[in-house]
Design an enzyme around this catalytic site. Structure first.
Site, PDB file in Angstrom:
ATOM      1  N   TYR A  55       9.414 -24.822  14.502  1.00 53.26           N
ATOM      2  CA  TYR A  55       8.519 -25.394  15.447  1.00 53.26           C
ATOM      3  C   TYR A  55       8.635 -24.891  16.940  1.00 53.26           C
ATOM      4  O   TYR A  55       7.745 -24.911  17.589  1.00 53.26           O
ATOM      5  CB  TYR A  55       8.486 -26.932  15.675  1.00 53.26           C
ATOM      6  CG  TYR A  55       7.930 -27.541  14.127  1.00 53.26           C
ATOM      7  CD1 TYR A  55       6.450 -27.598  13.997  1.00 53.26           C
ATOM      8  CD2 TYR A  55       8.407 -27.714  13.054  1.00 53.26           C
ATOM      9  CE1 TYR A  55       5.566 -27.964  12.901  1.00 53.26           C
ATOM     10  CE2 TYR A  55       7.754 -28.344  12.052  1.00 53.26           C
ATOM     11  CZ  TYR A  55       6.494 -28.202  11.803  1.00 53.26           C
ATOM     12  OH  TYR A  55       5.695 -28.539  10.687  1.00 53.26           O
ATOM     13  N   ARG A  58       6.692 -21.816  16.808  1.00 57.33           N
ATOM     14  CA  ARG A  58       5.335 -22.206  16.858  1.00 57.33           C
ATOM     15  C   ARG A  58       4.903 -22.173  17.992  1.00 57.33           C
ATOM     16  O   ARG A  58       3.886 -21.822  18.627  1.00 57.33           O
ATOM     17  CB  ARG A  58       5.058 -23.216  15.930  1.00 57.33           C
ATOM     18  CG  ARG A  58       5.525 -23.088  14.441  1.00 57.33           C
ATOM     19  CD  ARG A  58       4.323 -22.383  13.775  1.00 57.33           C
ATOM     20  NE  ARG A  58       4.451 -21.027  13.747  1.00 57.33           N
ATOM     21  CZ  ARG A  58       5.201 -20.289  13.409  1.00 57.33           C
ATOM     22  NH1 ARG A  58       6.238 -20.768  12.693  1.00 57.33           N
ATOM     23  NH2 ARG A  58       5.313 -19.123  13.929  1.00 57.33           N
ATOM     24  N   ASN A  89      -5.246 -29.413  13.859  1.00 56.64           N
ATOM     25  CA  ASN A  89      -4.224 -28.296  14.468  1.00 56.64           C
ATOM     26  C   ASN A  89      -3.265 -29.049  15.389  1.00 56.64           C
ATOM     27  O   ASN A  89      -3.733 -30.087  16.096  1.00 56.64           O
ATOM     28  CB  ASN A  89      -5.107 -27.331  15.157  1.00 56.64           C
ATOM     29  CG  ASN A  89      -6.009 -26.520  14.433  1.00 56.64           C
ATOM     30  OD1 ASN A  89      -5.806 -26.615  13.084  1.00 56.64           O
ATOM     31  ND2 ASN A  89      -7.088 -25.947  14.868  1.00 56.64           N
ATOM     32  N   HIS A 106      -2.615 -34.551  13.364  1.00 56.59           N
ATOM     33  CA  HIS A 106      -1.333 -33.971  12.398  1.00 56.59           C
ATOM     34  C   HIS A 106      -0.501 -33.835  13.609  1.00 56.59           C
ATOM     35  O   HIS A 106       0.715 -33.229  13.469  1.00 56.59           O
ATOM     36  CB  HIS A 106      -1.747 -32.907  11.722  1.00 56.59           C
ATOM     37  CG  HIS A 106      -2.449 -33.219  10.365  1.00 56.59           C
ATOM     38  ND1 HIS A 106      -3.107 -32.111   9.753  1.00 56.59           N
ATOM     39  CD2 HIS A 106      -2.684 -34.297   9.867  1.00 56.59           C
ATOM     40  CE1 HIS A 106      -3.677 -32.824   8.867  1.00 56.59           C
ATOM     41  NE2 HIS A 106      -3.508 -33.783   8.750  1.00 56.59           N
ATOM     42  N   GLY A 171     -13.164 -24.199   9.986  1.00 56.94           N
ATOM     43  CA  GLY A 171     -12.155 -23.547   9.589  1.00 56.94           C
ATOM     44  C   GLY A 171     -11.145 -24.291   9.064  1.00 56.94           C
ATOM     45  O   GLY A 171      -9.849 -24.391   9.270  1.00 56.94           O
TER      46      GLY A 171
HETATM   47  N1  LIG Z   1      -3.196 -23.558  14.675  1.00 56.18           N
HETATM   48  C1  LIG Z   1      -2.677 -24.644  14.308  1.00 56.18           C
HETATM   49  O1  LIG Z   1      -2.352 -25.583  15.010  1.00 56.18           O
HETATM   50  C2  LIG Z   1      -2.142 -24.662  12.895  1.00 56.18           C
HETATM   51  C3  LIG Z   1      -1.984 -23.478  12.057  1.00 56.18           C
HETATM   52  C4  LIG Z   1      -1.584 -23.290  10.649  1.00 56.18           C
HETATM   53  C5  LIG Z   1      -1.459 -24.458   9.906  1.00 56.18           C
HETATM   54  N2  LIG Z   1      -1.568 -25.746  10.597  1.00 56.18           N
HETATM   55  C6  LIG Z   1      -1.567 -26.972   9.933  1.00 56.18           C
HETATM   56  O2  LIG Z   1      -1.831 -26.489   8.559  1.00 56.18           O
HETATM   57  C7  LIG Z   1      -2.687 -27.586   7.855  1.00 56.18           C
HETATM   58  C8  LIG Z   1      -3.766 -26.919   7.254  1.00 56.18           C
HETATM   59  O3  LIG Z   1      -4.692 -27.275   6.749  1.00 56.18           O
HETATM   60  P1  LIG Z   1      -6.120 -26.501   7.344  1.00 56.18           P
HETATM   61  O4  LIG Z   1      -7.038 -26.708   6.798  1.00 56.18           O
HETATM   62  O5  LIG Z   1      -6.394 -26.699   8.950  1.00 56.18           O
HETATM   63  O6  LIG Z   1      -5.613 -24.937   7.402  1.00 56.18           O
HETATM   64  P2  LIG Z   1      -5.678 -24.045   5.800  1.00 56.18           P
HETATM   65  O7  LIG Z   1      -4.644 -22.793   6.410  1.00 56.18           O
HETATM   66  O8  LIG Z   1      -5.480 -24.760   4.762  1.00 56.18           O
HETATM   67  O9  LIG Z   1      -7.347 -23.355   5.822  1.00 56.18           O
HETATM   68  C9  LIG Z   1      -7.408 -22.678   6.792  1.00 56.18           C
HETATM   69  C10 LIG Z   1      -9.285 -22.454   6.786  1.00 56.18           C
HETATM   70  O10 LIG Z   1      -9.567 -21.544   7.671  1.00 56.18           O
HETATM   71  C11 LIG Z   1     -10.507 -20.502   7.255  1.00 56.18           C
HETATM   72  N3  LIG Z   1     -10.246 -19.435   7.797  1.00 56.18           N
HETATM   73  C12 LIG Z   1      -9.168 -18.624   8.370  1.00 56.18           C
HETATM   74  N4  LIG Z   1      -9.761 -17.602   9.330  1.00 56.18           N
HETATM   75  C13 LIG Z   1     -10.713 -18.184   9.777  1.00 56.18           C
HETATM   76  C14 LIG Z   1     -11.626 -17.546  10.726  1.00 56.18           C
HETATM   77  N5  LIG Z   1     -11.383 -16.609  11.689  1.00 56.18           N
HETATM   78  N6  LIG Z   1     -12.769 -17.978  11.211  1.00 56.18           N
HETATM   79  C15 LIG Z   1     -13.164 -19.042  10.326  1.00 56.18           C
HETATM   80  N7  LIG Z   1     -12.601 -19.696   9.327  1.00 56.18           N
HETATM   81  C16 LIG Z   1     -11.065 -19.123   8.959  1.00 56.18           C
HETATM   82  C17 LIG Z   1      -9.842 -20.126   5.770  1.00 56.18           C
HETATM   83  O11 LIG Z   1     -10.934 -19.697   5.059  1.00 56.18           O
HETATM   84  C18 LIG Z   1      -9.555 -21.637   5.381  1.00 56.18           C
HETATM   85  O12 LIG Z   1     -10.546 -22.325   4.744  1.00 56.18           O
HETATM   86  C19 LIG Z   1      -2.981 -28.619   8.925  1.00 56.18           C
HETATM   87  O13 LIG Z   1      -2.326 -29.694   8.738  1.00 56.18           O
HETATM   88  C20 LIG Z   1      -2.544 -28.006  10.131  1.00 56.18           C
HETATM   89  O14 LIG Z   1      -1.974 -29.214  11.095  1.00 56.18           O
HETATM   90  C21 LIG Z   1      -2.057 -25.746  12.088  1.00 56.18           C
END
Ligand SMILES: NC(=O)c1ccc[n+]([C@@H]2O[C@H](COP(=O)([O-])OP(=O)(O)OC[C@H]3O[C@@H](n4cnc5c(N)ncnc54)[C@H](O)[C@@H]3O)[C@@H](O)[C@H]2O)c1
Length: 229
Positions: A55, A58, A89, A106, A171
């Site tokens: 983390y 991250r 996110n 989350h 997303g």
């Molecule tokens: N940025 C962050 O804060 C972050 C990053 C990774 C994971 N997470 C955590 O992981 C868990 C993941 O679940 P989730 O459903 O958010 O993510 P996920 O990784 O399960 O799904 C990501 C989704 O985004 C889509 N995607 C990927 N690139 C894209 C783009 N450029 N434009 C549009 N869509 C796009 C994919 O097709 C997919 O459906 C969450 O609980 C989150 O807390 C957070």
């Protein structure tokens, strides 16, 4: 004039074009790690240093990232709609784009909490280290809801979704529960939109327009569709 209530559920995909990786759409790993090794209570018990390092790293990634046109597009919509963003996110890109009403289901990468008391929460910009204590004398951990932990903010999110006049999903793979279950609380008759570069399974969602595009491009299409209504 009273603004319509636009409720948006966002996931990792909205931040992908800012350089923050999602995990499910590539190799089932998150930045090369198995989720079970870094984002569960078991991982924390087994190897807290690895979890903190993960983390801490991250957090640096998020500090280096900038909001993209999809985050900015949602912030802009506040001029026309009463917008609430419910995000899975942990990054702060919605806030940095200017969105004023963001509920983090989350947790947040720039906060930390006592290992024992989830209400003892502190702002953070730096690393968390083993031995860093909260005021109750307990080890500090990231303010993140790990897999297998309860999601207390879901109770706040459900009535927000129920009260939506328009519901948008951006997303998210819609596989992480209870967040994914929020779509079921949107009223059947209201217009719904989903933006994803690969639309997940949604056949039970009524009145849905799918925009199968990257979030930045999809957001300008959504704006056009909303303004045409
Ligand atoms: N940025 C962050 O804060 C972050 C990053 C990774 C994971 N997470 C955590 O992981 C868990 C993941 O679940 P989730 O459903 O958010 O993510 P996920 O990784 O399960 O799904 C990501 C989704 O985004 C889509 N995607 C990927 N690139 C894209 C783009 N450029 N434009 C549009 N869509 C796009 C994919 O097709 C997919 O459906 C969450 O609980 C989150 O807390 C957070």
């Amino acid at each position: 004039m009273i603004k319509q209530k636009l409720v948006v559920l966002t996931g990792a995909g909205i931040s992908a074009e800012s350089g923050l990786k999602t995990f499910r759409d590539s190799d089932g790993l998150w930045e090369g790690y198995n989720i079970e090794d870094v984002a569960t209570p078991r991982a924390w018990r087994k190897d807290p240093k690895l979890v903190l390092d993960f983390y801490n790293y991250r957090r640096k990634n998020v500090l280096e990232a900038e909001p993209n046109a999809a985050h900015h597009g949602l912030a802009e919509l506040e001029k026309i709609f009463d917008v609430t963003i419910i995000t899975q996110n942990i990054d702060d890109l919605h806030e940095r784009a200017g969105s004023t009403n963001v509920l983090h289901l989350h947790g947040e990468i720039f906060k930390m909490r006592s290992e024992r008391d989830e209400e003892l929460i502190y702002e953070i910009k730096d690393d968390i280290k083993i031995g860093d204590k909260a005021e109750d004398g307990e080890q500090l951990r990231p303010y993140i809801v790990w897999f297998e932990e309860p999601v207390p903010k879901i109770e706040e999110a459900i009535p927000v979704v129920r009260s939506a006049d328009i519901f948008v999903v951006v997303g998210t793979s819609l596989v992480v529960y209870p967040a994914a279950g929020l779509v079921d609380f949107a009223a059947r008759h209201i217009p719904k939109y989903i933006i994803d570069k690969r639309i997940p399974y949604t056949s039970e969602i009524t009145n849905l327009t799918a925009i199968e595009k990257p979030a930045t491009e999809g957001m300008s299409e959504l704006r056009r569709l909303l303004l045409e209504r």
